[in-house]
Design an enzyme around this catalytic site. Structure first.
Site, PDB file in Angstrom:
ATOM      1  N   ARG A  24     -30.608  43.955   4.486  1.00 40.30           N
ATOM      2  CA  ARG A  24     -30.520  42.515   4.189  1.00 40.30           C
ATOM      3  C   ARG A  24     -30.792  41.629   5.434  1.00 40.30           C
ATOM      4  NH1 ARG A  24     -27.051  44.792   0.454  1.00 40.30           N
ATOM      5  NH2 ARG A  24     -27.738  44.100  -1.637  1.00 40.30           N
TER       6      ARG A  24
ATOM      7  N   HIS B  49     -33.722  56.135   1.700  1.00 40.10           N
ATOM      8  CA  HIS B  49     -32.618  55.674   0.773  1.00 40.10           C
ATOM      9  C   HIS B  49     -32.575  56.453  -0.339  1.00 40.10           C
ATOM     10  CE1 HIS B  49     -30.638  52.858  -1.902  1.00 40.10           C
ATOM     11  NE2 HIS B  49     -30.925  51.840  -1.034  1.00 40.10           N
TER      12      HIS B  49
ATOM     13  N   GLU C  72     -27.479  55.471   4.638  1.00 41.09           N
ATOM     14  CA  GLU C  72     -28.726  55.126   5.054  1.00 41.09           C
ATOM     15  C   GLU C  72     -28.705  54.601   6.602  1.00 41.09           C
ATOM     16  OE1 GLU C  72     -29.720  51.593   2.233  1.00 41.09           O
ATOM     17  OE2 GLU C  72     -28.070  52.588   1.239  1.00 41.09           O
TER      18      GLU C  72
HETATM   19  C1  BGC Z   1     -27.805  48.265  -0.757  1.00 41.69           C
HETATM   20  C2  BGC Z   1     -27.303  48.037  -2.207  1.00 41.69           C
HETATM   21  C3  BGC Z   1     -28.478  47.828  -3.185  1.00 41.69           C
HETATM   22  C4  BGC Z   1     -29.418  49.121  -2.952  1.00 41.69           C
HETATM   23  C5  BGC Z   1     -30.593  49.232  -3.755  1.00 41.69           C
HETATM   24  C6  BGC Z   1     -28.711  49.586  -0.856  1.00 41.69           C
HETATM   25  O1  BGC Z   1     -28.985  49.652   0.387  1.00 41.69           O
HETATM   26  O2  BGC Z   1     -26.614  48.323   0.125  1.00 41.69           O
HETATM   27  O3  BGC Z   1     -26.717  46.795  -2.209  1.00 41.69           O
HETATM   28  O4  BGC Z   1     -28.036  47.720  -4.521  1.00 41.69           O
HETATM   29  O5  BGC Z   1     -29.792  49.362  -1.555  1.00 41.69           O
HETATM   30  O6  BGC Z   1     -31.406  48.055  -3.804  1.00 41.69           O
END
Ligand code: BGC
Length: 348
Positions: free
Chosen positions: A81, A177, A313
């Protein structure tokens, strides 16, 4: 050294073909990748009852295009984020699209994940995906030339090497991810897996999962995985940081991170006797326990329920562009951002 074959995987809604590349090592481990999103589509481990699928995700192109919560994806150019969807470089403010709750920018608005990458397969079977983004897309500065190379060793090590370079100064922070379930993708939740994180500090967050500044020790909190604990043991503890995120969804600061490949994490599933070790050159790892999965349909049409997979991640810390105290991921024009992460699968 892997043997790599390619095959059509499916079509996107606009008719373009998605190609799947499958690397197989001498031990019979198979890792499948897609040129769409440079995804890890599948990891099949040889197992007593037949090959065991340890990633949670999709077996159809529509899933990756339309039902994705970043399963197997490469996220970027800035994974995780960015607070308020804005930052400054040299006094110039950049306002990004805010794709989460209209407030934050998450995983580069899915840009890397929903792009068809160019592909090259090397003689040793390694697969390199390349994508050059246009400067300014989603408000994000820099025409970044990104290369992601996956290689599979006969020792069960899946290496992901990132090499990105921009035509102007910008922040760069790609990650993978993949959601893992070492019990098998359809074996239920991951709460009985044990996890160890080589991290004695984490970055505390606010209600938007944006770092509030600095780092805190994990000692004495349910975020302490410096010794192995079952993921489920404390995930619903009455602890402020876990209440804010609905379970583990935090960036852990890898102890001793110095740019060399270091062990960041390891997870084990007693039921299958499998362990996954994670090594990275990066300073952070987001441990996300799949808290926001809501039963969307995945592989074989089966629902991906809450906490049926977990992600590790590897990354620079979230919101680094607004946090000068964090390790920097601001790269000059022409300066390469290079990192490597290895997911190693072993039998215990
Ligand atoms: C985030 C989560 C999110 C997920 C899917 C992760 O990297 O930390 O908060 O829901 O990604 O978007």
């Amino acid at each position: 050294m892997a043997k790599t074959v390619s095959a059509a995987f499916g079509r996107l809604s606009d008719g373009r073909t998605v190609t799947k590349y499958t690397m197989e090592n001498r031990g019979g481990m198979r890792v499948s990748l897609l040129d769409y999103g440079a995804h890890v589509q599948s990891i099949l481990l040889p197992h007593s009852g037949g090959p065991l699928e340890v990633t949670v995700g999709f077996d159809d192109a529509d899933g990756f295009e339309n039902r994705s919560n970043y399963q197997g994806a490469i996220a970027g150019p800035y994974a995780n984020r960015i607070g308020g969807g804005r930052f400054e470089i040299d006094g110039v403010e950049y306002r990004l699209d805010q794709n989460e709750k209209g407030v934050t920018t998450l995983h580069g608005c899915g840009e890397y994940t929903h792009t068809l990458w160019e592909t090259a397969v090397a003689d040793d079977g390694a697969v390199t995906f390349r994508y050059v983004r246009p400067d300014g897309l989603h408000g994000y500065p820099g025409a970044i030339d990104a290369r992601v190379t996956y290689a599979l060793g006969d020792d069960g090590r899946l290496s992901i090497r990132y090499d990105c370079v921009s035509d102007r100064k910008t922040y760069i922070n790609p990650t993978n991810h993949t959601y893992f379930n070492l019990g098998g993708f359809d074996s239920g939740d991951i709460l009985s897996h044990t996890l160890q994180l080589n991290a004695s500090r984490f970055t505390p967050v606010d209600e938007y999962s944006i770092p509030t500044g600095g780092t805190l020790p994990v000692a004495g909190t349910p975020l302490d995985f410096t010794a192995p604990h079952a993921i489920g043991e404390r995930i619903d503890a009455d602890f402020g940081q876990l209440r804010l995120t609905g379970g583990y969804d935090h960036n852990f600061c890898i102890d001793g991170a110095d740019g060399t490949l270091r062990e960041a994490a390891s997870a084990e599933c007693a039921a299958t006797g499998l362990r996954m070790n994670v090594y990275t050159t990066l300073p952070g790892v987001q441990f996300y326990a799949g808290n926001f999965l809501k039963g969307g349909l995945g592989r074989e049409g089966k629902p991906m329920n809450r906490r049926c997979g977990f992600c590790l991640e590897t990354q620079y810390y979230p919101d680094t562009p607004n946090r000068p105290e964090f390790p920097s991921c601001l790269f000059d024009a022409g300066e390469h951002c290079v990192s490597e992460t290895v997911y190693e699968f072993v039998r215990i």
